[in-house]
Design an enzyme around this catalytic site. Structure first.
Site, PDB file in Angstrom:
ATOM      1  N   HIS A  43       0.837  -1.196   0.000  1.00 22.59           N
ATOM      2  CA  HIS A  43       0.000   0.000   0.000  1.00 22.59           C
ATOM      3  C   HIS A  43       0.871   1.245   0.000  1.00 22.59           C
ATOM      4  O   HIS A  43       0.512   2.242  -0.597  1.00 22.59           O
ATOM      5  CB  HIS A  43      -0.946   0.018   1.207  1.00 22.59           C
ATOM      6  CG  HIS A  43      -2.017   1.062   1.096  1.00 22.59           C
ATOM      7  ND1 HIS A  43      -2.903   1.335   2.100  1.00 22.59           N
ATOM      8  CD2 HIS A  43      -2.343   1.891   0.086  1.00 22.59           C
ATOM      9  CE1 HIS A  43      -3.726   2.296   1.715  1.00 22.59           C
ATOM     10  NE2 HIS A  43      -3.412   2.655   0.500  1.00 22.59           N
ATOM     11  N   GLU A  50      -0.074   7.238  -4.402  1.00 22.79           N
ATOM     12  CA  GLU A  50       0.923   6.916  -3.380  1.00 22.79           C
ATOM     13  C   GLU A  50       2.074   7.914  -3.374  1.00 22.79           C
ATOM     14  O   GLU A  50       2.510   8.361  -2.312  1.00 22.79           O
ATOM     15  CB  GLU A  50       1.465   5.500  -3.593  1.00 22.79           C
ATOM     16  CG  GLU A  50       0.483   4.410  -3.261  1.00 22.79           C
ATOM     17  CD  GLU A  50       0.002   4.479  -1.826  1.00 22.79           C
ATOM     18  OE1 GLU A  50       0.827   4.681  -0.924  1.00 22.79           O
ATOM     19  OE2 GLU A  50      -1.210   4.346  -1.611  1.00 22.79           O
ATOM     20  N   HIS A  55       1.991  10.525  -0.296  1.00 24.26           N
ATOM     21  CA  HIS A  55       2.932  10.093   0.742  1.00 24.26           C
ATOM     22  C   HIS A  55       4.388  10.224   0.312  1.00 24.26           C
ATOM     23  O   HIS A  55       5.228  10.675   1.078  1.00 24.26           O
ATOM     24  CB  HIS A  55       2.657   8.639   1.120  1.00 24.26           C
ATOM     25  CG  HIS A  55       1.279   8.403   1.639  1.00 24.26           C
ATOM     26  ND1 HIS A  55       0.806   8.988   2.791  1.00 24.26           N
ATOM     27  CD2 HIS A  55       0.257   7.644   1.163  1.00 24.26           C
ATOM     28  CE1 HIS A  55      -0.440   8.607   3.009  1.00 24.26           C
ATOM     29  NE2 HIS A  55      -0.800   7.800   2.035  1.00 24.26           N
TER      30      HIS A  55
END
Length: 227
Positions: free
Chosen positions: A62, A116, A120
């Protein structure tokens, strides 16, 4: 005159610190997060996959999330550095295999990887560039081998229920560090194994004991949904 020059020099040093040194590391450690697809699909009641087809039954990556010491993770740190698929061209086949897209729209995985990186990954720019971010996550998944660790302890994705303490123990014995387990709750109210967090040092390379865990709660018995 000398006093003025000294004051100017101090101001320049402060500005340098603010622009470079003081933001050279915006986080204290990483959470490496792996997601069990069966629980995701049960909860969302829909699932999209890469164009290569349904991923193999394994924990999908993830993300590698930079975290502040209190357990919160920064998000959307640099809007001026968008995801560029060309920068990870040599990693694409590994990403499609080991980083399966479980968020719609899936397409070839780019939509999910974009999320992603931009949400992040950009928060780790002082340590990992775009290529390094995805390479680090792939390397950590290979190192952790979570499904193998659980299967070796007789814990399998068969829809059965397993002790939370046994799940944690199996992972800790295999990787050497304490995991944090996140659960989903399905329509029947069952607590399901959803995501596993392992902590990583600020280089993005080495697993460490978690300084602090995120907030969350699982039951003492957890369903391990099939996929």
């Amino acid at each position: 005159m000398k006093a003025n020059r000294t004051a100017t020099l101090i101001k320049l040093l402060v500005l340098l610190c603010l622009s470079v040194l003081c933001v050279s590391q915006e986080f204290d450690f990483f959470y490496f997060v792996q997601q069990w697809p069966g629980s995701y699909c049960d909860t969302k009641q829909s699932c999209c996959y890469p164009t290569t087809g349904k991923p193999a039954a394994d924990f999908g990556i993830h993300g590698l999330w930079p975290n502040y010491q209190d357990g919160n993770y920064p998000q959307n740190c640099d809007s001026k550095n968008p995801f560029n698929p060309d920068k990870v061209a040599d990693l694409r086949s590994s990403m499609q295999k080991n980083w399966p897209t479980l968020a719609c729209p899936s397409g070839n995985g780019v939509s999910f990887w974009t999320h992603e990186w931009e949400k992040h990954g950009t928060c780790s720019e002082s340590v990992l560039d775009q290529h390094g971010y995805f390479q680090a996550a792939l390397s950590l998944q290979k190192q952790a081998k979570l499904l193998q660790a659980l299967a070796s302890a007789g814990i399998n994705p068969d829809g059965g229920s397993y002790s939370m303490s046994n799940i944690k123990r199996a992972i800790q014995e295999a990787v050497g560090f304490t995991p944090w387990i996140e659960c989903n709750t399905d329509a029947s109210g069952n607590s399901q194994l959803y995501q596993i967090y392992l902590c990583v040092d600020t280089t993005g390379k080495n697993l460490i004991e978690c300084p602090v865990f995120p907030k969350g709660k699982c039951g003492s018995e957890i369903e391990f949904p099939s996929f």
